[in-house]
Scaffold this motif. Structure first.
Motif, short mmCIF file in Angstrom:
data_model
loop_
_atom_site.label_atom_id
_atom_site.label_comp_id
_atom_site.label_asym_id
_atom_site.label_seq_id
_atom_site.Cartn_x
_atom_site.Cartn_y
_atom_site.Cartn_z
N MET A 101 10.76 -7.57 -8.35
CA MET A 101 9.17 -7.43 -9.65
C MET A 101 11.07 -7.28 -10.39
SD MET A 101 6.49 -4.60 -10.56
CE MET A 101 5.61 -5.22 -12.08
N THR B 282 11.46 -3.28 -5.57
CA THR B 282 10.12 -3.60 -5.87
C THR B 282 9.94 -4.96 -5.98
OG1 THR B 282 9.71 -4.06 -7.93
CG2 THR B 282 9.16 -1.82 -7.13
N THR C 253 6.10 -0.71 -12.41
CA THR C 253 5.27 -1.83 -12.38
C THR C 253 4.10 -1.93 -12.89
OG1 THR C 253 3.90 0.67 -11.07
CG2 THR C 253 5.55 -0.77 -9.60
N ALA D 115 -3.52 -6.61 -0.82
CA ALA D 115 -2.13 -6.83 -0.65
C ALA D 115 -2.22 -6.97 -2.42
CB ALA D 115 -2.21 -7.63 -0.30
N ALA D 116 -1.55 -4.51 -3.46
CA ALA D 116 -1.03 -4.98 -4.24
C ALA D 116 -2.40 -4.51 -5.15
CB ALA D 116 -0.40 -6.34 -4.96
N CYS D 117 -2.95 -3.50 -5.00
CA CYS D 117 -4.09 -3.41 -4.94
C CYS D 117 -4.42 -2.29 -6.48
CB CYS D 117 -4.63 -2.47 -3.86
SG CYS D 117 -4.17 -1.05 -3.82
N ASN E 157 5.26 -2.61 0.76
CA ASN E 157 6.21 -3.60 -0.19
C ASN E 157 6.57 -4.28 0.31
OD1 ASN E 157 8.14 -4.65 -1.24
ND2 ASN E 157 9.71 -2.49 -1.98
N LEU E 158 5.56 -5.47 -0.81
CA LEU E 158 5.57 -6.49 -0.16
C LEU E 158 6.69 -7.38 -0.01
CD1 LEU E 158 2.97 -7.92 -2.73
CD2 LEU E 158 2.35 -7.67 -0.29
N ALA E 159 7.67 -6.84 -0.94
CA ALA E 159 9.03 -7.90 -0.88
C ALA E 159 9.69 -6.92 0.78
CB ALA E 159 9.70 -7.17 -2.21
N ARG F 139 -12.58 -9.55 -11.57
CA ARG F 139 -11.18 -10.03 -12.09
C ARG F 139 -11.03 -11.16 -11.78
NH1 ARG F 139 -5.10 -8.29 -12.48
NH2 ARG F 139 -4.57 -9.63 -14.21
N ASN G 178 -2.54 -12.18 -9.21
CA ASN G 178 -1.66 -11.72 -9.88
C ASN G 178 -0.38 -10.51 -9.25
OD1 ASN G 178 -3.30 -12.71 -11.64
ND2 ASN G 178 -4.98 -11.23 -10.47
N VAL G 179 0.76 -10.49 -8.48
CA VAL G 179 1.24 -9.79 -8.34
C VAL G 179 2.66 -11.17 -8.11
CG1 VAL G 179 1.49 -9.68 -5.06
CG2 VAL G 179 2.49 -7.39 -6.69
N SER H 203 -8.75 -4.98 -13.57
CA SER H 203 -10.19 -4.91 -13.95
C SER H 203 -11.56 -5.35 -12.70
CB SER H 203 -10.66 -5.78 -14.71
OG SER H 203 -10.43 -7.07 -14.92
N ASP I 142 -0.36 -1.14 -1.93
CA ASP I 142 0.55 -1.44 -3.38
C ASP I 142 1.98 -0.21 -3.03
OD1 ASP I 142 -0.67 -2.51 -6.07
OD2 ASP I 142 1.19 -1.02 -6.62
N VAL I 143 3.02 -0.81 -3.93
CA VAL I 143 3.77 -0.03 -4.14
C VAL I 143 4.78 0.68 -4.93
CG1 VAL I 143 5.04 -1.63 -5.56
CG2 VAL I 143 6.81 -0.24 -3.81
N PHE J 202 7.88 -11.67 -9.13
CA PHE J 202 8.95 -12.68 -7.67
C PHE J 202 9.70 -13.81 -8.21
CE2 PHE J 202 6.22 -9.85 -4.90
CZ PHE J 202 6.09 -8.15 -5.72
C1 SAM Z 1 -0.93 -6.61 -12.42
S1 SAM Z 1 -1.65 -5.53 -10.92
C2 SAM Z 1 -2.40 -6.65 -10.13
C3 SAM Z 1 -3.80 -5.80 -9.22
C4 SAM Z 1 -4.69 -6.28 -8.84
N1 SAM Z 1 -4.34 -6.64 -7.44
C5 SAM Z 1 -5.51 -7.87 -9.92
O1 SAM Z 1 -5.52 -9.05 -9.23
O2 SAM Z 1 -6.56 -7.11 -10.50
C6 SAM Z 1 -0.02 -5.89 -9.15
C7 SAM Z 1 -0.08 -4.86 -8.81
O3 SAM Z 1 1.16 -5.11 -7.80
C8 SAM Z 1 2.12 -3.83 -7.25
N2 SAM Z 1 3.36 -4.36 -6.86
C9 SAM Z 1 4.49 -4.50 -7.24
N3 SAM Z 1 5.40 -5.31 -6.71
C10 SAM Z 1 4.69 -5.19 -5.96
C11 SAM Z 1 5.22 -4.72 -4.54
N4 SAM Z 1 6.41 -4.98 -4.00
N5 SAM Z 1 5.00 -4.48 -3.12
C12 SAM Z 1 3.62 -4.44 -3.06
N6 SAM Z 1 3.50 -4.34 -4.60
C13 SAM Z 1 3.58 -4.39 -5.61
C14 SAM Z 1 1.64 -3.15 -9.12
O4 SAM Z 1 2.28 -1.41 -8.15
C15 SAM Z 1 0.34 -2.92 -9.27
O5 SAM Z 1 -0.32 -2.01 -9.00
#
Ligand code: SAM
Length: 291
Positions: free
Chosen positions: A21, A19, A69, A108-110, A194-196, A77, A212-213, A74, A139-140, A217
């Motif tokens: 992370m 991921t 992860t 992205a990263a929902c 996977n964003l990465a 947010r 918030n993702v 919320s 999301d991943v 990284f």
């Molecule tokens: C803290 S949450 C943020 C959710 C939302 N975007 C928000 O701001 O409330 C981070 C999200 O990123 C996802 N994530 C982590 N690494 C990722 C990756 N490499 N690619 C896609 N999503 C990823 C996690 O699974 C998690 O659902």
């Protein structure tokens, strides 16, 4: 703390590889807290023996990655990005997309979908008649994507930012949970991404929420993601990041504008928003009472 250093290293390498992370030294307690329930469920005597199992059991590895992860989220947010969306971003897209009457958004990263569904509620309220909208929620974590598809939330989750009028309008009781209405579900499409790593073929988006993702990284990964996101945002589109995230030093890719209390990022060279803060706010999150 009972997790051994070698188990911690194995897990943090695994999470980083899959991921991007980062679980830096010092986060042993977090890894242990997240894996212990899975270890018990799998019949392992402790986290170390569970980690040994992760070396060979692909299904268990997937579960562990889902547990590791960080899915904190919320409704609406931080409020300000949604206020900017309603007051400025959406009017700007509507002004520029009259020929297609369609708006395309990427969450992205929902996580469990609160971001995507918060946007559908605003679209339901503010899209002019005859317009359509699609939100791609990625999301991943496959477990998170299943939750988005189900669109069901506990009372505790609803208490985190859901305005009472929106709860009444868009949700029905489903046992002890609340389920989002079908007309909003239809606006949201889910996809594992996977964003990465290299993106699959994606449409061009008018607005991207990448919130918030990036904080999880390293610098090179952040830069690489921002470079690839740039390729899928319309030249007159918008990128919203989390309140502590920035587009770094990538001025050749991204410009910045203040919209209300948020920084909005736009492909470099885009002229500033003609509608900025001019529209009266039709949605005041602070005026709403929580559910
Ligand atoms: C803290 S949450 C943020 C959710 C939302 N975007 C928000 O701001 O409330 C981070 C999200 O990123 C996802 N994530 C982590 N690494 C990722 C990756 N490499 N690619 C896609 N999503 C990823 C996690 O699974 C998690 O659902």
């Amino acid at each position: 703390m009972t997790i051994s250093q070698s188990s911690f290293t194995f897990v943090s390498d695994l999470v980083r590889r899959e991921t991007a992370m980062l679980y830096d030294p010092g986060k042993e307690y977090l890894v242990e807290a997240r894996l212990l329930p899975l270890a018990r469920e799998a019949g392992c005597s402790d986290v170390d023996s569970y980690v040994i199992r992760l070396g060979t059991d692909l299904a268990e590895r997937r579960k562990a990655l889902d547990a590791l992860t960080i899915n904190e989220t919320s409704w609406f947010r931080d409020n300000a990005p949604y206020q900017a969306f309603t007051d400025t971003l959406l009017p700007s897209v509507i002004a520029n997309r009259g020929h297609v009457k369609h708006i395309s958004i990427w969450s992205a990263a929902c996580s469990s979908g609160q971001e995507a569904y918060s946007l559908t509620m605003l679209l339901d309220q503010h899209l002019p008649p005859g317009w359509t909208a699609q939100i791609l929620a990625t999301d991943v974590s496959t477990a998170m994507l299943e939750r988005v598809k189900a669109g069901r939330y506990s009372q505790v989750e609803m208490n985190r930012g859901m305005p009472a009028p929106m709860l009444v309008k868009h949700f029905t009781r489903a046992g002890s949970e609340w389920e989002v209405a079908d007309n909003l579900k239809r606006m949201v499409r889910t996809q594992h991404l996977n964003l990465a790593t290299a993106f699959p073929l994606l449409p061009t988006f008018d607005i991207v929420f990448l919130r918030n993702v990036l904080i999880y990284f390293d610098m090179d990964t952040k830069r690489d993601i921002l470079r690839r996101v740039h390729q899928v945002v319309a030249p007159d589109g918008f990128l919203l990041l989390g309140s502590s995230e920035t587009t770094l030093d990538m001025e050749d890719h991204w410009g910045r504008e203040s919209v209300g209390r948020v920084q909005v990022h736009r492909p470099a060279g885009t002229t500033s928003i003609p509608h900025a803060t001019s529209a009266p706010a039709a949605w005041h999150p602070t005026a709403m009472t929580g559910a």
